[in-house]
Enzyme design. Structure first.
Site, PDB file in Angstrom:
ATOM      1  N   THR A 195       0.840  -1.207   0.000  1.00 50.75           N
ATOM      2  CA  THR A 195       0.000   0.000   0.000  1.00 50.75           C
ATOM      3  C   THR A 195       0.874   1.257   0.000  1.00 50.75           C
ATOM      4  O   THR A 195       0.621   2.200  -0.753  1.00 50.75           O
ATOM      5  CB  THR A 195      -0.927  -0.010   1.239  1.00 50.75           C
ATOM      6  OG1 THR A 195      -1.706  -1.211   1.196  1.00 50.75           O
ATOM      7  CG2 THR A 195      -1.841   1.197   1.280  1.00 50.75           C
TER       8      THR A 195
ATOM      9  N   HIS B 139       4.546  -9.894   2.011  1.00 51.18           N
ATOM     10  CA  HIS B 139       3.746 -11.006   2.538  1.00 51.18           C
ATOM     11  C   HIS B 139       3.002 -11.785   1.474  1.00 51.18           C
ATOM     12  O   HIS B 139       2.333 -12.773   1.783  1.00 51.18           O
ATOM     13  CB  HIS B 139       2.826 -10.534   3.675  1.00 51.18           C
ATOM     14  CG  HIS B 139       1.651  -9.708   3.274  1.00 51.18           C
ATOM     15  ND1 HIS B 139       0.369 -10.184   3.342  1.00 51.18           N
ATOM     16  CD2 HIS B 139       1.550  -8.425   2.858  1.00 51.18           C
ATOM     17  CE1 HIS B 139      -0.468  -9.212   2.979  1.00 51.18           C
ATOM     18  NE2 HIS B 139       0.226  -8.141   2.684  1.00 51.18           N
TER      19      HIS B 139
ATOM     20  N   CYS C  50      -9.638  -8.020   1.742  1.00 49.11           N
ATOM     21  CA  CYS C  50      -9.932  -6.679   2.239  1.00 49.11           C
ATOM     22  C   CYS C  50     -11.415  -6.351   2.133  1.00 49.11           C
ATOM     23  O   CYS C  50     -11.888  -5.458   2.802  1.00 49.11           O
ATOM     24  CB  CYS C  50      -9.122  -5.654   1.472  1.00 49.11           C
ATOM     25  SG  CYS C  50      -7.418  -6.117   1.322  1.00 49.11           S
TER      26      CYS C  50
ATOM     27  N   ASN D 281      -5.866  -9.225  -7.833  1.00 46.73           N
ATOM     28  CA  ASN D 281      -5.805 -10.083  -6.647  1.00 46.73           C
ATOM     29  C   ASN D 281      -6.997 -11.017  -6.517  1.00 46.73           C
ATOM     30  O   ASN D 281      -6.893 -12.088  -5.932  1.00 46.73           O
ATOM     31  CB  ASN D 281      -5.669  -9.237  -5.376  1.00 46.73           C
ATOM     32  CG  ASN D 281      -6.569  -8.032  -5.382  1.00 46.73           C
ATOM     33  OD1 ASN D 281      -6.497  -7.182  -6.267  1.00 46.73           O
ATOM     34  ND2 ASN D 281      -7.445  -7.962  -4.394  1.00 46.73           N
TER      35      ASN D 281
HETATM   36  N1  PLP Z   1      -2.110  -4.513  -4.138  1.00 53.33           N
HETATM   37  C1  PLP Z   1      -2.629  -5.728  -4.318  1.00 53.33           C
HETATM   38  C2  PLP Z   1      -2.954  -6.193  -5.700  1.00 53.33           C
HETATM   39  C3  PLP Z   1      -2.858  -6.568  -3.223  1.00 53.33           C
HETATM   40  O1  PLP Z   1      -3.376  -7.773  -3.407  1.00 53.33           O
HETATM   41  C4  PLP Z   1      -2.544  -6.085  -1.931  1.00 53.33           C
HETATM   42  C5  PLP Z   1      -2.843  -6.902  -0.738  1.00 53.33           C
HETATM   43  O2  PLP Z   1      -3.846  -7.590  -0.673  1.00 53.33           O
HETATM   44  C6  PLP Z   1      -1.984  -4.804  -1.809  1.00 53.33           C
HETATM   45  C7  PLP Z   1      -1.786  -4.046  -2.935  1.00 53.33           C
HETATM   46  C8  PLP Z   1      -1.609  -4.238  -0.485  1.00 53.33           C
HETATM   47  O3  PLP Z   1      -0.396  -4.789  -0.017  1.00 53.33           O
HETATM   48  P1  PLP Z   1      -0.042  -4.655   1.525  1.00 53.33           P
HETATM   49  O4  PLP Z   1      -0.948  -5.563   2.268  1.00 53.33           O
HETATM   50  O5  PLP Z   1       1.402  -5.069   1.616  1.00 53.33           O
HETATM   51  O6  PLP Z   1      -0.218  -3.232   1.877  1.00 53.33           O
END
Ligand code: PLP
Length: 394
Positions: free
Chosen positions: A72, A200, A324, A150
């Protein structure tokens, strides 16, 4: 009960080798990499080794890698940097199916009077290049389109979009959080300016990320503070996690091709098995342009949440839509953008595999899922029996 974890797009197990490599950097080698003394210096060298490992995985130069706290932060840094470095431009292009890390930032920019275009997707989750070409203008500061979705795993033609952006003088950023570690990524032969990575999702811990920044790209830091990361990201480095990310990238680089062929064949077995055994099941997203580990499948006339709970009772950890958005009963913005009908979008489940999954686990999922769907349909007022569909097993 055995845990069968097939929710790897939400997060992954930290690899044991990663934990081992990180461990000494909590209480043995705990120096600050900025310190002048030998105790800090040895830590700094290890941070630089991690940078080299991350760079190697994506065909970048080490100095093009900036460590961040997560995917993020990388996404926010990239987009805000483009806007701050090009203040005369007020247009942002993105897609309707981005992760909230981009989607909600872009929504905020709209409230701040930036002109925002979110590219639509078709029923397979794909963008039209003609639409992209029409959308980017001389006023566009940044085009940010994800590498892999995702929820569905659908891949976007990021190289082509980057080429178009470049030809109009716009920067191109891609959220490659779901792609890096699962697909070959080579920045040496690319026109992409910025790439977001999250630890992660590739067997490093949560709370560590990286941003690839092509050499020569104008940059404005998001976190302003000390001189760390060449002044590009303030804050004392999260040393053990950076080392963990480096190790995870080194493992991914070694295992990428062979391991992901195996993961793909497990995913295909799962997908084809579910389609064969469960009538009125539909794959969401293009089945070719897709990550090797992901299947998003809708079981018509059942609630995804009910399926998830019943799978969970059997030890199976999957997801409905993205992690999320779970907790909300609204179909995900991704499935809505694809125009998946309500009756199917509500019953969508994402299985996302990793190198730790086995054939035995896939067989178990294939054994327990069909009776769960049958049971839930038997109490659904909408289920009237199987209907022939054109999307069948392949
Ligand atoms: N972008 C995508 C496509 C993701 O799947 C995710 C996490 O689910 C993120 C960004 C966010 O990553 P982070 O959890 O390291 O902030």
């Amino acid at each position: 009960m055995k845990t069968i974890y097939v929710d790897n797009n939400a997060t992954t197990r930290v690899a044991p080798e990663v934990v081992e490599e990180m461990s000494p950097y909590f209480s043995e080698f705990y120096g600050n990499p900025s310190s002048m003394h030998f105790f800090g210096g040895q830590v700094q060298r290890k941070v630089e080794e991690a940078r080299e490992r991350v760079a190697a995985l994506i065909g970048a130069r080490p100095e093009e890698i900036i460590f961040t706290s997560c995917g993020t932060e990388s996404d926010n840094t990239a987009i805000m940097s483009a806007l701050h470095s090009n203040p005369e431009k007020r247009h942002v292009v993105s897609s309707r199916v981005e992760h909230p890390a981009v989607k909600n930032l872009v929504a905020q920019l709209k409230r701040e009077d930036y002109r925002v275009t979110e590219l639509p997707v078709d029923s397979k989750g794909l963008v039209s290049m003609e639409e992209v070409a029409r959308t980017i203008t001389d006023d566009t500061a940044i085009v940010s389109v994800m590498w892999a979705n995702n929820e569905t795993g659908v891949l976007f033609p990021v190289e082509e979009i980057a080429g178009l952006a470049k030809s109009r003088g716009a920067l191109f950023h891609t959220d490659a959080v779901q792609a890096v570690g699962k697909l070959p990524v080579n920045m040496a032969e690319s026109q992409i300016d910025m790439v977001s990575i999250s630890g992660h999702k590739l067997h490093a811990p949560k709370g560590i990320g990286a941003l690839y920044l092509r050499r020569g790209t104008r940059f404005s830091p998001y976190i302003i503070g000390g001189h760390q990361e060449e002044g590009r990201r303030g804050g004392t480095e999260n040393v053990p996690y950076i080392i963990g990310l480096g190790k995870a990238c080194e493992i991914a680089a070694r295992s990428l091709e062979d391991e992901y062929l195996r993961v793909r064949s497990l995913r295909d077995k799962l997908e084809n098995g579910l389609l064969e055994k469960i009538p009125n099941s539909i794959i969401n997203g293009d089945r070719e342009q897709r990550l090797p580990n992901t299947v998003s499948i809708s079981f018509e006339y059942v609630e995804g949440e009910s399926i998830l709970l019943k799978l969970s009772d059997k030890g199976i950890c999957a997801s409905s839509g993205s992690a999320c958005t779970s907790g909300s009963l609204e179909p995900s913005h991704v499935l809505r953008a694809m125009g998946v009908p309500f009756t199917a979008a509500h019953g969508s489940i994402r299985f996302s595999l990793s190198v730790y999954n086995t054939e035995e686990e896939i067989n178990y999922i294939l054994e327990v899922t069909p009776p769960i769907i049958e049971e839930l349909r038997s109490i659904s007022p909408f289920w009237k029996g199987p209907v022939a569909r054109s999307c069948s097993a392949s």
